[in-house]
Write a protein that holds these residues in place. Sequence first.
Motif, short mmCIF file in Angstrom:
data_model
loop_
_atom_site.label_atom_id
_atom_site.label_comp_id
_atom_site.label_asym_id
_atom_site.label_seq_id
_atom_site.Cartn_x
_atom_site.Cartn_y
_atom_site.Cartn_z
N THR A 282 0.81 -0.69 0.69
CA THR A 282 -0.28 0.26 -0.19
C THR A 282 1.09 1.08 0.05
N TYR B 223 -9.06 5.78 6.79
CA TYR B 223 -8.42 4.62 7.13
C TYR B 223 -8.49 3.22 8.28
N ASP C 33 -5.78 10.39 0.49
CA ASP C 33 -6.21 10.22 -0.79
C ASP C 33 -7.45 11.00 -1.19
N LYS D 275 1.12 10.85 -2.75
CA LYS D 275 0.43 9.88 -3.24
C LYS D 275 -0.18 10.83 -4.92
N TYR E 258 -6.10 5.49 -11.72
CA TYR E 258 -6.74 4.34 -11.24
C TYR E 258 -7.87 3.54 -10.71
N LEU F 60 -6.53 4.16 -2.93
CA LEU F 60 -5.85 3.38 -3.36
C LEU F 60 -4.91 2.15 -3.50
N GLN F 61 -6.40 1.56 -2.59
CA GLN F 61 -6.44 0.41 -1.24
C GLN F 61 -7.42 0.30 -1.77
N GLY G 128 -3.52 -2.81 -1.81
CA GLY G 128 -2.88 -1.89 -3.28
C GLY G 128 -3.01 -2.17 -4.33
N TYR G 129 -2.58 -1.35 -5.37
CA TYR G 129 -2.96 -1.69 -6.65
C TYR G 129 -2.88 -0.70 -7.41
N SER G 130 -2.17 0.30 -6.77
CA SER G 130 -2.19 2.10 -7.68
C SER G 130 -0.93 1.94 -8.46
#
Length: 499
Positions: free
Chosen positions: A143, A282, A313, A343, A403, A431-432, A476-478
């Motif tokens: 992440t 979060y 974010d 970010k 994203y 972003l996750q 996380g994938y961004s």
Amino acid sequence: MATTFELDTLKIRLNDAEFQMLDLHQRIQRALRALILEGALDPGLKLPATRVLAKTLGVARDTVENAYGQLHRDGFIVRREGSGSYVCETVGVRLRGAARLRMKAQGTRGTQAKPGAGLSQRGLKIFNSGGVNDQQMVKAFATGLPETRTFPTDVWERLQRQVMKDYRGHVLLHGDPQGAEPLRKAIATYLNLERGAKCSADQILVLSSTRQALFLCAQLLVDAGKPILLENPGYYGAKKAFETAEAKVIPIDVDVFGIRTDLLRADNSGATCVYVTPSHQYPTGATLPLARRLELINWAAEHGKWVIEDDYDSEFHYDGLPTACVQGLDNYQRTIYLGTFSKTLYPGLRMGYMVLPVELVKAFTYARSMMDGHTPQVLQLTLARFMEDGHYNAHVRAMRKLYASRRAVMLNAISQHLNDIATAVYTQGGLQIPCLLADGWSEENTIRQAANAGVQLPGLSRLYASDEKKQGWLLGYSSLSACEIEAAMLRLASALRHK
């Protein structure tokens, strides 16, 4: 200790790797110094004449002379005209005294001091916290990492060259601890237009990160032993910042809408601050609705509390427009707003900021000046132009679109490959993606199995302050392409099913 000079000992030490990058005379000087410090050469021991040592080592006499000269100037040897060079007696006595003190402190010969020994209570808290480990390379499914491969470095470099040309030597000097005025103006303009904030450049404090902002809040707003309210579950960086400042963390539960304002009103701990992530909680991803935002503001105003709003974010909201920040709704000036460029741009930039109520600006600026002085002016002024010329907004829009597509790929991959193991929790941005484990699956075991397959699974349970902890991951994938997401998900699914 040696009572006669052993050339073989010196030759061995000259081959040490730590000396290999030095000039020859420096190698000889450092090697002799090391032997003296280690007690391998007895105080008062006569060293070989420069001519003799030079011939033995196969070097020029001047080389040895330069080494002896430096040792003499540093006080390690004494040189007596007509007699020669000797290991300094005084240095030897002091070294023996220091060795005895070390032995006494350690108790037995050869033992090492325990890590953390000799620290203050606050120092021990920091040591025992283990710090915060930033992800230093792209890895599925870590992440906190944005996509950096598409960052417009050519534009950034051009603007930085312009800054160097226009400001010249000025940017090489110390800067304003509060931040460069052009950047503070650009940040204020952006926040007022895009986040619905109400602030001026005079309220902006430019920092290195949100983490530094939290550290300042912990130092300036909460006394040691006093309570601070944090969301539960919540950001571990905030928890560590307040705990290491010796504050007492009081968890306030969140639900599907974010922090429960009814629990805030019921709190009787005496806390003067609450840390919240209203735009994108979060780690649950919940967005605090307007009604609760107003309740939060009224609670702070009525009781003289501070609201620390971490708007992380917030730029990456995929379902409609993001909700206006709490700071912009607060007519009572009780909100401290935290933001970062780590970010939206890239984490190596090390640039964040605070929007402070007017009465707090000087105190926070003074505190920041004692920490690290200021953020590098070249980077601040380059970022200011990046924002002024419209590149920042354009980059954020492009990343938001990218994203959103990656999130869709990630959600589909979780559903397709992990449907019997974990369930994704749908969020409106970020972003996750939080995932909850199905019954019978252990968070600890899945993290270990994934690591063996080269996949990182940040756990959810560590983010809970109460005994009741949900088992799952925060994926996380961004920073991953669609192909990288799919490939990593296949590796993960295979690793988990082959226990």
